[in-house]
Design an enzyme around this catalytic site. Structure first.
Site, PDB file in Angstrom:
ATOM      1  N   SER A 132       0.833  -1.201   0.000  1.00  0.00           N
ATOM      2  CA  SER A 132       0.000   0.000   0.000  1.00  0.00           C
ATOM      3  C   SER A 132       0.868   1.251   0.000  1.00  0.00           C
ATOM      4  CB  SER A 132      -0.859  -0.017   1.267  1.00  0.00           C
ATOM      5  OG  SER A 132      -1.321   1.273   1.575  1.00  0.00           O
ATOM      6  N   GLU A 134       0.502   3.531   1.835  1.00  0.00           N
ATOM      7  CA  GLU A 134       0.662   3.932   3.235  1.00  0.00           C
ATOM      8  C   GLU A 134       2.060   3.619   3.780  1.00  0.00           C
ATOM      9  OE1 GLU A 134      -1.182   5.649   5.329  1.00  0.00           O
ATOM     10  OE2 GLU A 134      -2.848   5.963   3.955  1.00  0.00           O
ATOM     11  N   TYR A 156      -1.243   0.900  10.466  1.00  0.00           N
ATOM     12  CA  TYR A 156      -1.474   0.135   9.237  1.00  0.00           C
ATOM     13  C   TYR A 156      -0.265   0.231   8.304  1.00  0.00           C
ATOM     14  CZ  TYR A 156      -3.465  -0.980   4.629  1.00  0.00           C
ATOM     15  OH  TYR A 156      -3.692  -1.500   3.374  1.00  0.00           O
TER      16      TYR A 156
END
Ligand code: GDP
Length: 330
Positions: A132, A134, A156
């Site tokens: 991701s 992220e 996360y």
């Protein structure tokens, strides 16, 4: 050539359901991992489960849990997948502040568990890890590519970064065919209702139909690189068809603010979002990532993958689908 066999963790999610459809179209046998819960949570694959030509013939579901290595090993032994798409895990950034341990177990350790199973197989298996954007958090440079250092800004992102690096280590150390797909936000009418795009499209539709009047949101200035999920699962599949494993960014290369998405979604139903949106502190996160925008040029050059649907069109697709689903009698 033998029929390819795919195993998808997270088949009941947005990406898993689109990927299952894609692989079934391509002639795969598709096996999916589903978690037991007191309520069924399979709405995104119900249409496939109810298709007698598909369910039990080319689509199979297995009860299991990412924490249950014994059950996972059994599935591997029975199914002998040629391709594994690991998409499962708690995927909500905001929630990862509330349940960080679950998030890290599911997103981080579970990926390691699957890599360990992969390492023990006596035949070649190709593995896709749903990484991701992220992992970049608030990066020093924009746009980001496969070489950008990881600098996560929430639990996360930390768990995903841990898993991304382990995938790289296992690829190098054991010569496994492991790919990290570093996907930026990708949305669709199947996006979970607690993600901001879907929250907005659903509210725009319901306000238009007179079913609600207000929409409570947090920070409207943050920006995201939003693409269309069905296109992203095509990129995932293409990664596993390459001669060599590698990491790829899947992104549009354009970022927009929540405000931009609100404008596009509400314009679709000819409403002014300013009359309906209320600020709610609860939706502001303890830390916010900023400057996330991906450079998909490697995916374009090597995979021939290019995103087609841009933010305004995406908002329109999502609002139209929610209007259809929310109409009385639908
Ligand atoms: P994420 O990028 O994976 O965190 O996807 P989300 O759709 O959950 O959030 C995207 C951005 O929208 C984040 O920066 C949130 O802070 C912001 N945001 C603002 N209001 C809301 C809200 O009410 N719900 C969610 N989920 N996000 C919001």
């Amino acid at each position: 050539m033998a029929q390819p066999v795919a195993f998808i963790t997270g088949i009941t999610g947005q990406d898993g359901s689109y990927l299952a459809e894609l692989l079934l179209r391509q002639g795969y046998l598709v096996h999916g991992l589903v978690r037991r819960a007191s309520m069924f949570n399979r709405s995104r694959i119900e249409h496939l489960r109810h298709d007698p030509a598909v369910y039990g013939k080319s689509l199979f579901l297995h009860y299991g849990d990412l924490q249950d290595a014994t059950a996972l090993r059994r599935i591997f032994r029975q199914v002998r997948p040629s391709e594994v798409y690991h998409l499962a895990g708690q995927s909500h950034v905001g929630l990862s502040f509330e349940i960080p341990e679950v998030t890290c177990h599911e997103v981080g350790n579970a990926t390691l568990g699957l890599l360990e199973i992969l390492r023990d197989q006596d035949y070649p298996v190709r593995f896709y890890h749903a990484a991701s954007s992220e992992i970049f958090g608030t990066p020093e440079s924009s746009p980001q590519n496969e070489e950008t250092p990881t600098r996560p800004g929430n639990p996360y992102g930390c768990a995903k970064a841990f898993a991304v690096h382990l995938c790289r280590v296992y690829r190098k150390a054991y010569g496994l065919f492991v790919c990290n797909g570093i996907a930026y936000n990708h949305e669709s009418p199947r996006r979970g209702e607690n993600f901001v795009t879907r929250k907005i499209s659903l509210a725009a539709a319901r306000i238009k139909l007179g079913l609600q009047d207000k929409l409570n949101l947090g920070d409207l200035d943050v920006r995201r690189d939003w693409g269309y999920a069905p296109e992203y699962v095509e990129g995932m599949w293409r990664m596993l068809q390459q001669p060599e494993p590698d990491d790829y960014v899947l992104a549009t290369g354009q970022s927009h603010s929540i405000r931009d998405f609100l404008s596009a979604a509400f314009a679709r139903v000819a409403l002014d979002w300013r009359s309906h949106v209320i600020f709610e502190e609860r939706f502001v996160r303890p830390t916010e990532v900023n400057g996330l925008v991906g450079d998909p040029s490697k995916a374009k050059a090597r995979l021939g993958w290019e995103p087609k649907t841009r933010m305004a069109e995406l908002a329109g697709i999502m609002v139209d689908a929610d209007l259809e689903a929310q109409r009385p009698g639908a």
